[in-house]
Write a protein that holds these residues in place. Sequence first.
Motif, PDB file in Angstrom:
ATOM      1  N   GLN A  12       0.808  -1.219   0.000  1.00  0.00           N
ATOM      2  CA  GLN A  12       0.000   0.000   0.000  1.00  0.00           C
ATOM      3  C   GLN A  12       0.836   1.262   0.000  1.00  0.00           C
ATOM      4  O   GLN A  12       0.325   2.332  -0.311  1.00  0.00           O
ATOM      5  CB  GLN A  12      -0.936   0.007   1.200  1.00  0.00           C
ATOM      6  N   ARG A  13       2.102   1.140   0.336  1.00  0.00           N
ATOM      7  CA  ARG A  13       2.966   2.311   0.369  1.00  0.00           C
ATOM      8  C   ARG A  13       3.099   2.879  -1.040  1.00  0.00           C
ATOM      9  O   ARG A  13       3.381   2.148  -1.990  1.00  0.00           O
ATOM     10  CB  ARG A  13       4.337   1.922   0.921  1.00  0.00           C
ATOM     11  N   PRO A  14       2.897   4.178  -1.194  1.00  0.00           N
ATOM     12  CA  PRO A  14       3.014   4.754  -2.544  1.00  0.00           C
ATOM     13  C   PRO A  14       4.462   4.709  -3.025  1.00  0.00           C
ATOM     14  O   PRO A  14       5.397   4.795  -2.233  1.00  0.00           O
ATOM     15  CB  PRO A  14       2.533   6.190  -2.359  1.00  0.00           C
ATOM     16  N   LYS A  15       4.592   4.577  -4.312  1.00  0.00           N
ATOM     17  CA  LYS A  15       5.935   4.580  -4.892  1.00  0.00           C
ATOM     18  C   LYS A  15       6.530   5.972  -4.745  1.00  0.00           C
ATOM     19  O   LYS A  15       5.894   6.971  -5.066  1.00  0.00           O
ATOM     20  CB  LYS A  15       5.884   4.200  -6.376  1.00  0.00           C
ATOM     21  N   GLU A  16       7.730   6.008  -4.227  1.00  0.00           N
ATOM     22  CA  GLU A  16       8.367   7.298  -3.977  1.00  0.00           C
ATOM     23  C   GLU A  16       8.929   7.874  -5.275  1.00  0.00           C
ATOM     24  O   GLU A  16       9.529   7.168  -6.071  1.00  0.00           O
ATOM     25  CB  GLU A  16       9.473   7.131  -2.939  1.00  0.00           C
ATOM     26  N   PHE A  17       8.718   9.141  -5.433  1.00  0.00           N
ATOM     27  CA  PHE A  17       9.190   9.853  -6.613  1.00  0.00           C
ATOM     28  C   PHE A  17      10.626  10.267  -6.376  1.00  0.00           C
ATOM     29  O   PHE A  17      10.950  10.891  -5.370  1.00  0.00           O
ATOM     30  CB  PHE A  17       8.300  11.074  -6.857  1.00  0.00           C
ATOM     31  N   ASN A  18      11.503   9.926  -7.283  1.00  0.00           N
ATOM     32  CA  ASN A  18      12.910  10.257  -7.141  1.00  0.00           C
ATOM     33  C   ASN A  18      13.233  11.407  -8.094  1.00  0.00           C
ATOM     34  O   ASN A  18      13.422  11.198  -9.290  1.00  0.00           O
ATOM     35  CB  ASN A  18      13.776   9.033  -7.469  1.00  0.00           C
ATOM     36  N   PRO A  19      13.299  12.652  -7.564  1.00  0.00           N
ATOM     37  CA  PRO A  19      13.519  13.793  -8.459  1.00  0.00           C
ATOM     38  C   PRO A  19      14.882  13.769  -9.145  1.00  0.00           C
ATOM     39  O   PRO A  19      15.009  14.185 -10.293  1.00  0.00           O
ATOM     40  CB  PRO A  19      13.382  15.004  -7.544  1.00  0.00           C
ATOM     41  N   LYS A  20      15.915  13.259  -8.464  1.00  0.00           N
ATOM     42  CA  LYS A  20      17.247  13.206  -9.078  1.00  0.00           C
ATOM     43  C   LYS A  20      17.235  12.288 -10.292  1.00  0.00           C
ATOM     44  O   LYS A  20      17.808  12.593 -11.326  1.00  0.00           O
ATOM     45  CB  LYS A  20      18.285  12.720  -8.070  1.00  0.00           C
ATOM     46  N   ARG A  21      16.567  11.160 -10.156  1.00  0.00           N
ATOM     47  CA  ARG A  21      16.528  10.203 -11.253  1.00  0.00           C
ATOM     48  C   ARG A  21      15.754  10.783 -12.434  1.00  0.00           C
ATOM     49  O   ARG A  21      16.158  10.641 -13.585  1.00  0.00           O
ATOM     50  CB  ARG A  21      15.883   8.904 -10.792  1.00  0.00           C
ATOM     51  N   SER A  22      14.628  11.429 -12.160  1.00  0.00           N
ATOM     52  CA  SER A  22      13.843  11.976 -13.262  1.00  0.00           C
ATOM     53  C   SER A  22      14.588  13.118 -13.950  1.00  0.00           C
ATOM     54  O   SER A  22      14.477  13.301 -15.161  1.00  0.00           O
ATOM     55  CB  SER A  22      12.484  12.452 -12.772  1.00  0.00           C
TER      56      SER A  22
END
Length: 142
Positions: free
Chosen positions: A90-100
Motif C-alpha cells: 500500500q505504500r506509494p511509490k516514492e518519486f525520485n527527483p534526481k533520477r527523473s
Amino acid sequence: MGRKYYCDYCDKRIQNDYNIIKQHNVGLPHLRAKAEYFQQFKSIKEILGEIKYKPPCRSLKDHSVCMFGVLCRYRHYTSETIREMQQFVQRPKEFNPKRSERLRKYLRNVMVRTELFVKKRYNQHAMEKLPPSMIQIEDSSK
C-alpha cells in the motif's frame, strides 16, 4: 544404456522413458519442487491474494517446519508478517527527483547525439534526411 532425463526442479536424473518421466512429473516431490521454484518469482501482491483467506498452519504455532511446504493448504505467515507485507504493497511509490532529472537530461542529449551522428555519417543535418511528413510533425510539436 541411453541418455538420462534431468529434472531441473528436482535436480535428479531419471531414466529417459516417457512413462517414467510422466510418472515423475505427477509425483509429490516434483510438484513440491516445482511450486517452490515458482514461488520465488511471485510478487508480494500475489502472495497476499493467495493467503488472504487461508487459516494459519499448525506448524506455525509449533514453530516447526511444515512437511507440505508450498503445497500446504494453510498459510505460513504470521499476522505481523502479513501486516508488514500489506503496508509495503500500500505504500506509494516514492518519486525520485534526481533520477527523473537525469532521465530528462539524457533524453535531451539523445536528440543532440542523434543529430551529430547523422551529420557525421551523411554530412548533412538530420532534418534534411527526414521525409516531409516527419518534418511537419517536428515543426508542429514546437
